[in-house]
Design a protein around this motif. Structure first.
Motif, PDB file in Angstrom:
ATOM      1  N   ALA A 111       0.810  -1.214   0.000  1.00 39.79           N
ATOM      2  CA  ALA A 111       0.000   0.000   0.000  1.00 39.79           C
ATOM      3  C   ALA A 111       0.845   1.267   0.000  1.00 39.79           C
ATOM      4  O   ALA A 111       0.587   2.199  -0.771  1.00 39.79           O
ATOM      5  N   GLU A 112       1.849   1.328   0.844  1.00 43.98           N
ATOM      6  CA  GLU A 112       2.664   2.545   0.918  1.00 43.98           C
ATOM      7  C   GLU A 112       3.429   2.788  -0.379  1.00 43.98           C
ATOM      8  O   GLU A 112       3.553   3.935  -0.835  1.00 43.98           O
ATOM      9  N   ALA A 113       3.922   1.728  -1.007  1.00 44.54           N
ATOM     10  CA  ALA A 113       4.646   1.879  -2.268  1.00 44.54           C
ATOM     11  C   ALA A 113       3.710   2.350  -3.381  1.00 44.54           C
ATOM     12  O   ALA A 113       4.100   3.162  -4.239  1.00 44.54           O
ATOM     13  N   LEU A 114       2.483   1.866  -3.387  1.00 43.92           N
ATOM     14  CA  LEU A 114       1.519   2.299  -4.395  1.00 43.92           C
ATOM     15  C   LEU A 114       1.210   3.784  -4.237  1.00 43.92           C
ATOM     16  O   LEU A 114       1.136   4.530  -5.221  1.00 43.92           O
ATOM     17  N   TYR A 115       1.040   4.215  -3.001  1.00 44.83           N
ATOM     18  CA  TYR A 115       0.771   5.636  -2.760  1.00 44.83           C
ATOM     19  C   TYR A 115       1.975   6.485  -3.171  1.00 44.83           C
ATOM     20  O   TYR A 115       1.821   7.533  -3.814  1.00 44.83           O
ATOM     21  N   ALA A 116       3.163   6.025  -2.829  1.00 45.76           N
ATOM     22  CA  ALA A 116       4.372   6.785  -3.164  1.00 45.76           C
ATOM     23  C   ALA A 116       4.547   6.921  -4.674  1.00 45.76           C
ATOM     24  O   ALA A 116       5.126   7.912  -5.151  1.00 45.76           O
ATOM     25  N   ALA A 117       4.040   5.940  -5.430  1.00 48.29           N
ATOM     26  CA  ALA A 117       4.173   5.978  -6.882  1.00 48.29           C
ATOM     27  C   ALA A 117       3.124   6.866  -7.552  1.00 48.29           C
ATOM     28  O   ALA A 117       3.177   7.062  -8.767  1.00 48.29           O
TER      29      ALA A 117
END
Length: 332
Positions: A111-117
């Motif tokens: 989830a955090e990586a998706l948001y960061a992208a």
């Protein structure tokens, strides 16, 4: 990235929405979607992530403003977050929104990586919050794991929409409670009619629930105000008081929406399906491998000419699926 002419089909509809299946594999086996024993594509037949990115970027150059990644389950594909990061660089440069549909079994880890992208919204397939019903529908899933992924996504800053396929005798009685739960937790809810895609182990007619009946029941329990919200997809929306939650209805059988179709679907092996309910397709993998971007553009032009006016979905006892391929092949 050079621009090309807009993608307009022979019926005058502008194509602005691309759905990409990054894998046909899934770690669940939902009864309305798959047979229990599935044969998946050999990895050698799949598009590489680089090829998916190149094709997606060409779509953006030709006017696509929204991309949804799906599967199968997209998060089972290794390094899919690298694809999200690359496509995320097009946000604000032709691309307005990058989203994903997931079963959330692995969402807590990503989830955090998706948001960061650059992803800001995500759809989660959740057909029941009851552990036993969820396990039955998915054949072996753990709803606790999925709920953990949903709340991890919310905590990471992702707006969550729950997708629920209405199934007579399985989860239709849970829909009012699901809507109230979504409202209390800040999630939107979209209800979906089951679609006749691929052979499964049951007769879909036995489980089909018309959303007209579901909506009529919900309207006696909640205050539902029509909304002009447009997510870029086929849903019609209502705002639910007192939470402000959006309720969407995706009803391909009881309320056909083909006249405003703005979508095409790219499969994990590079086939572009112009309609979910037809078998006609254009091989973009062959085009880009054999002729590069020039051939890819020509293939897209061919696809626009061949996009049908509407699907031919129908569900009746004993009827065959509209198409042989499963939803997991085409992508949700």
């Amino acid at each position: 990235m050079s621009c090309g002419p807009a993608l307009i089909d022979r019926h005058g509809r502008t194509i602005s929405y691309l759905r990409i299946s990054v894998t046909d594999r899934c770690d669940l086996r939902c009864r309305y979607c798959m047979a229990e024993e599935m044969t998946f594509l050999p990895k050698a037949q799949l598009l590489s992530l680089e090829e998916i990115a190149l094709i997606a970027e060409r779509f953006i150059a030709r006017g696509v403003t929204k991309i949804r990644l799906s599967g199968g389950e997209p998060l089972v594909r290794r390094d899919v977050t690298e694809l999200v990061s690359r496509l995320g660089r097009s946000l604000g440069h032709g691309l307005d929104e990058l989203t994903m549909t997931t079963n959330a079994t692995r969402l807590a880890d990503h989830a955090e990586a998706l948001y960061a992208a650059g992803m800001r919204r995500i759809n989660v397939s959740l057909d029941s919050r009851d552990p036993a019903t969820f396990r039955h529908i998915t054949r072996h899933g753990d709803v606790t794991q999925v709920l953990g992924g949903i709340f991890a996504a919310r905590d990471a800053g992702l707006k969550v929409k729950i997708n629920l396929v209405a199934l007579k005798g399985l989860n239709d009685h849970e829909i009012p409670e699901m809507l109230a739960w979504c409202g209390a937790n800040g999630f939107d809810l979209s209800l979906i009619e089951t679609m006749p895609l691929g052979a499964i182990d049951e007769d879909r007619a036995d489980r089909f629930v018309p959303l007209t009946a579901v909506f009529a029941d919900l309207a006696t329990r909640f205050t539902l105000d029509p909304s002009d919200h447009n997510s870029g997809g086929p849903a019609r929306y209502w705002r639910v008081s007192p939470w402000g939650t959006k309720l969407g209805l995706i009803s391909p059988l009881t309320n056909n929406f083909c006249a405003t179709c703005n979508r095409v679907r790219l499969t994990t092996e590079g086939k572009l399906f112009m309609c979910l309910g037809h078998d006609d397709q254009v091989d973009l993998k062959a085009a880009i491998r054999e002729g590069g971007l020039f051939a890819l553009d020509a293939a897209l032009d061919s696809a626009m000419i061949r996009k049908p006016e509407r699907h031919d979905f129908a569900i009746a006892p004993g009827s065959a699926p509209a198409v042989a391929r499963h939803m997991s092949v085409t992508g949700g």
